[in-house]
Design an enzyme around this catalytic site. Structure first.
Site, PDB file in Angstrom:
ATOM      1  N   PRO A  85       0.818  -1.224   0.000  1.00  9.32           N
ATOM      2  CA  PRO A  85       0.000   0.000   0.000  1.00  9.32           C
ATOM      3  C   PRO A  85       0.841   1.258   0.000  1.00  9.32           C
ATOM      4  CG  PRO A  85      -0.954  -1.619   1.468  1.00  9.32           C
ATOM      5  CD  PRO A  85       0.349  -2.212   0.980  1.00  9.32           C
ATOM      6  N   CYS A  86       0.539   2.152  -0.958  1.00 14.41           N
ATOM      7  CA  CYS A  86       1.370   3.342  -1.130  1.00 14.41           C
ATOM      8  C   CYS A  86       0.844   4.547  -0.379  1.00 14.41           C
ATOM      9  CB  CYS A  86       1.507   3.677  -2.617  1.00 14.41           C
ATOM     10  SG  CYS A  86      -0.044   4.182  -3.394  1.00 14.41           S
ATOM     11  N   GLN A  87      -0.373   4.452   0.212  1.00 15.39           N
ATOM     12  CA  GLN A  87      -0.920   5.617   0.899  1.00 15.39           C
ATOM     13  C   GLN A  87       0.006   6.162   1.976  1.00 15.39           C
ATOM     14  OE1 GLN A  87      -2.574   2.803   0.353  1.00 15.39           O
ATOM     15  NE2 GLN A  87      -4.704   3.160  -0.221  1.00 15.39           N
TER      16      GLN A  87
END
Length: 339
Positions: A85-87
């Site tokens: 996840p890049c958030q």
């Protein structure tokens, strides 16, 4: 060759064959599609039910619905890929990094440690290279301790057959001579991708209202936007995201019709800009489909990377453990700027 011919010819699923690829945080299967088109067998792990349904509907590989963590038990495999996840590292996600509960890197490191692949890679936003660089260094250090040479490069999808400026950091761990893919000669515009659809509309089309047009004008003035955020068909699209596909925001992607009205993009238009072929069908409600598209790795970028993974695995040369230790410092390659 036209853009549509290119993606439909390249992204044809090959007969399942070894080596096995573990696809972590698999999403709807953008990475897997590129790898399956290069003859790899994929096995996905993804927590979102609609993403799993899309993966299983379109691809040969299975996709297990699971929330991954460092205590998850992974099988052995020759290849591990994924998009943690890049958030935690994106500007839109407030760049909380290691303090963010959505951080998927502990699970990715555990998978590499357990599966002991010959080669692995992960994809993430370029924000991980800057404000969160100390955490990137810590991740690389842990992966290097597993006896891998770790290299990373900023790739722009527009240089690999995708009609969209989309910069992503690609990190690869290997034990020999791995080469990042060379940029393609041909570059495609948004017209190449959606020109046959751009002027079409029906009763399901979503047009901007007068109040939305006024909001967009205020947004672009406040953000000192020189070029309107409409989809300009004569050039590659700007980055496709969940927010500018699914959300009715000032930043949304929209098509300007000949009569001056502005229409929000359809699922198929968004998918084409991400290089998904027309046979690839997204599952779930429309908002979920937009989110799947916006979060995906463009399959044509994945296809180019998978070709280099195949070349690497076919090569017999590998460094010895002592030689790998001598190459422990991560090598940051030339950054490719967006066009």
């Amino acid at each position: 060759m036209t853009y549509l011919d290119s993606i439909h010819q390249s992204l044809r699923l090959q007969a399942s064959a070894s080596p096995l690829v573990l696809d972590l945080f698999a999403g709807c299967g953008g990475l897997a599609l590129g790898f399956e088109a290069q003859g790899f067998e994929t096995y996905g792990f993804e927590m979102n039910a609609d993403c799993c349904a899309t993966y299983q509907h379109n691809l040969k590989g299975d996709c297990v619905q699971a929330k991954l963590g460092s205590d998850f038990q992974f099988p052995s495999a020759q290849v591990v890929i994924g998009g943690p996840p890049c958030q935690p590292f994106s500007v839109g996600g407030h760049q909380k990094g290691i303090r963010d509960s959505r951080d998927g890197f502990p699970a990715f490191i555990a998978a590499v440690e357990q599966a002991k692949p010959d080669i692995w890679m992960f994809e993430n936003v370029k924000g991980l290279m800057y404000r969160n660089k100390p955490y990137l260094d810590a991740i690389i250090s842990e992966l290097e301790d597993l006896d891998y040479i770790v290299e990373y490069k900023l790739l722009n999808a527009v240089q690999y057959g995708v009609p969209q400026n989309r910069e992503r950091m690609i990190v690869v761990g290997h034990r020999g001579d791995f080469l990042f893919p060379e940029p393609a000669v041909v570059r495609y515009s948004a017209r190449d991708a959606v020109g046959d659809l751009a002027c079409q509309h029906d009763e399901k089309s979503k047009f901007l209202t007068a109040s939305m047009d006024a909001y967009v004008a205020r947004y672009e003035t406040a953000s000192k936007c020189i070029t309107p955020r409409d989809l300009h068909l004569d050039r590659p699209a700007r980055t496709v995201t969940c927010r500018n596909l699914a959300g009715a925001t000032g930043d949304m992607h929209r098509v300007v019709l000949p009569d001056g009205r502005r229409r929000r993009l359809t699922v198929r238009e968004g998918a084409r800009l991400q290089s998904f072929p027309d046979w690839f069908e997204f599952q779930g409600k429309e908002e979920s489909q937009f989110n799947q598209i916006g979060n995906a790795v463009p399959p044509m970028l994945a296809y180019a990377i998978a070709a280099e993974f195949r070349r690497y695995l076919d090569s017999k040369f590998r460094f010895s453990p002592s030689e790998i230790q001598q190459r422990k410092n991560p090598k940051q390659l030339e950054l490719l700027s967006s066009v």
